[in-house]
Design a protein around this motif. Sequence first.
Motif, PDB file in Angstrom:
ATOM      1  N   THR A  63       8.087  -1.608  -0.636  1.00  0.00           N
ATOM      2  CA  THR A  63       6.874  -2.149  -1.238  1.00  0.00           C
ATOM      3  C   THR A  63       7.194  -3.493  -1.874  1.00  0.00           C
ATOM      4  N   GLU A  75      -1.260  -8.390  -5.866  1.00  0.00           N
ATOM      5  CA  GLU A  75      -1.683  -7.367  -4.924  1.00  0.00           C
ATOM      6  C   GLU A  75      -0.450  -6.681  -4.334  1.00  0.00           C
ATOM      7  N   ARG A  76      -0.599  -5.413  -3.976  1.00  0.00           N
ATOM      8  CA  ARG A  76       0.498  -4.640  -3.418  1.00  0.00           C
ATOM      9  C   ARG A  76       0.745  -5.017  -1.969  1.00  0.00           C
ATOM     10  N   PHE A  90      -1.274   4.453  -1.170  1.00  0.00           N
ATOM     11  CA  PHE A  90      -1.681   3.064  -1.389  1.00  0.00           C
ATOM     12  C   PHE A  90      -1.934   2.816  -2.871  1.00  0.00           C
ATOM     13  N   SER A  92      -4.480   0.314  -4.632  1.00  0.00           N
ATOM     14  CA  SER A  92      -5.587  -0.587  -4.344  1.00  0.00           C
ATOM     15  C   SER A  92      -6.299  -1.007  -5.625  1.00  0.00           C
ATOM     16  N   SER A 179      -1.468  -1.871   3.098  1.00  0.00           N
ATOM     17  CA  SER A 179      -1.739  -3.252   2.658  1.00  0.00           C
ATOM     18  C   SER A 179      -3.204  -3.625   2.861  1.00  0.00           C
ATOM     19  N   SER A 182      -5.118  -3.104  -0.381  1.00  0.00           N
ATOM     20  CA  SER A 182      -4.514  -3.527  -1.643  1.00  0.00           C
ATOM     21  C   SER A 182      -5.440  -4.336  -2.541  1.00  0.00           C
TER      22      SER A 182
END
Length: 491
Positions: A63, A75-76, A90, A92, A179, A182
């Motif tokens: 990650t 953001e991830r 996730f 988000s 993603s 995210s």
Amino acid sequence: MTRHIRHAAFFCALLLVALLVNATRIQLFEAPSYDDNIANRRTTIARYGQPRGDILVDGEPVTGSHDTGEHLRYERTYTNGPMYAPVTGFASQEYGTTLLEHAEDGVLAGTDPLLSPFALWNGVARDRYPGGDVVTTLRRAAQEAAYEGLAGRKGAVAAIEPSTGRVLALVSAPSYDPSALSGNGASVTRSWSSLNRDADKPILNRAVRKTYPPGSTFKVVTAAAALDAGVVEDLDDKTDSPDPYTLPGTRTSLTNESEGCENAPLRKAFEWSCNTVFARLGVQVGVDRMAATAGAFGFNDADLRIPFSVAESTFDTKVDKAQLALSSIGQYNTRATPLQMAMVAAAVANGGQVRSPYLVERTTREGGATVATAGSRPSRQAMRPSTARLMKEMMVDVVREGTGTNAWIPGATVGGKTGTAQHGLGNSGTPYAWFVSWAKGDRDLEPKVAVAVVVEDAAADRGEISGGGDAAPIARAVMEAVLKSPARKGG
């Protein structure tokens, strides 16, 4: 005059005390309600105002965090997102968190009090520290082998280390890229809608959140129950089992896919997966002992977490004899997750002991200092050690000369059990192909891996579907990956 000054001073003191009491009430007791208020953006801005900690596999992050420069700054991001989605879930800005991203959110987001050297004060002050990391038990090579094995198919793989309960691989297919969820823009909304409309349910974690009829792989449990109960004492004695077998109290006849099942000894019945033998054995063992053995393996446990929750695998305890017969061959109401069936194989490999599975080895602060470790895991005895030795013999026979020869690995001892589970109205659905197994390298002192594989869309031709043909090669690839991987440092 002095009296009026005293009164005024006393009144001012009362106002000051009231002010302090009110401030304390708001800041300590009512703060959570303000934090959770939808109109309060400060918490959300703070949450995404710093990089999130990472989830690690074999010491490397899968990650990351991307600086967008926007109001919600970070953001991830995910490396090989679809492969690891059944583990990471996730994170988000729009739809929250799932799986490890949710279970370990406090560490990853920097809000866990243990991230502070002054944990008690941090719990009161609600400070935010740099996000910590989550070190998983996964083996990258095993995860890759499972993911590649299921490529283009629908199903799941779970692999664990029998002696510890470490989860070595956890794959669900089809998968998705976390993603895509995210951020908070229009593309995220479209991705969310598309994923939820998809009939194949890519967000569903089939490895731990979906239960299947385990079919003949459940015969591992039934055989263990029969041996422990003394219903069978010698693997090579005839079992006095008719073929076909009329289910008790009915006119329904149960048949076999293989020939030679009439009165077959347990060893041969297991090797060639004779339904009639195991259905009758289940009835002889009785519902109470069958349920107790299934429970010892992990069935009917609604509290299993790894650390995110696992769907409950079930063995119906309120059945008549005909239903018990079907339950004992993995049909009727018997349901299991792939993780549960990996636990069944692991129990055989581990001398009858079931270790609670876990996915997080430890959590760390920024810089690597350990915050918490998995520690020793509880275990329970699913069967007697003597029974486990006999079960290992039979599972090895399945791979050497039975229905599981596709799982054989040169230079290793492999035990397995195939299964083809029917489902749907009138068993009209495409059968699920199962394979559960364990493996030990010739130089290993104990088995290193136990695997369960289920393939939902096994083959176009219903008659060609089999656990040995469709699921065993995937299990073999995962087991080989673990056996060839270097030993994990520090355990």
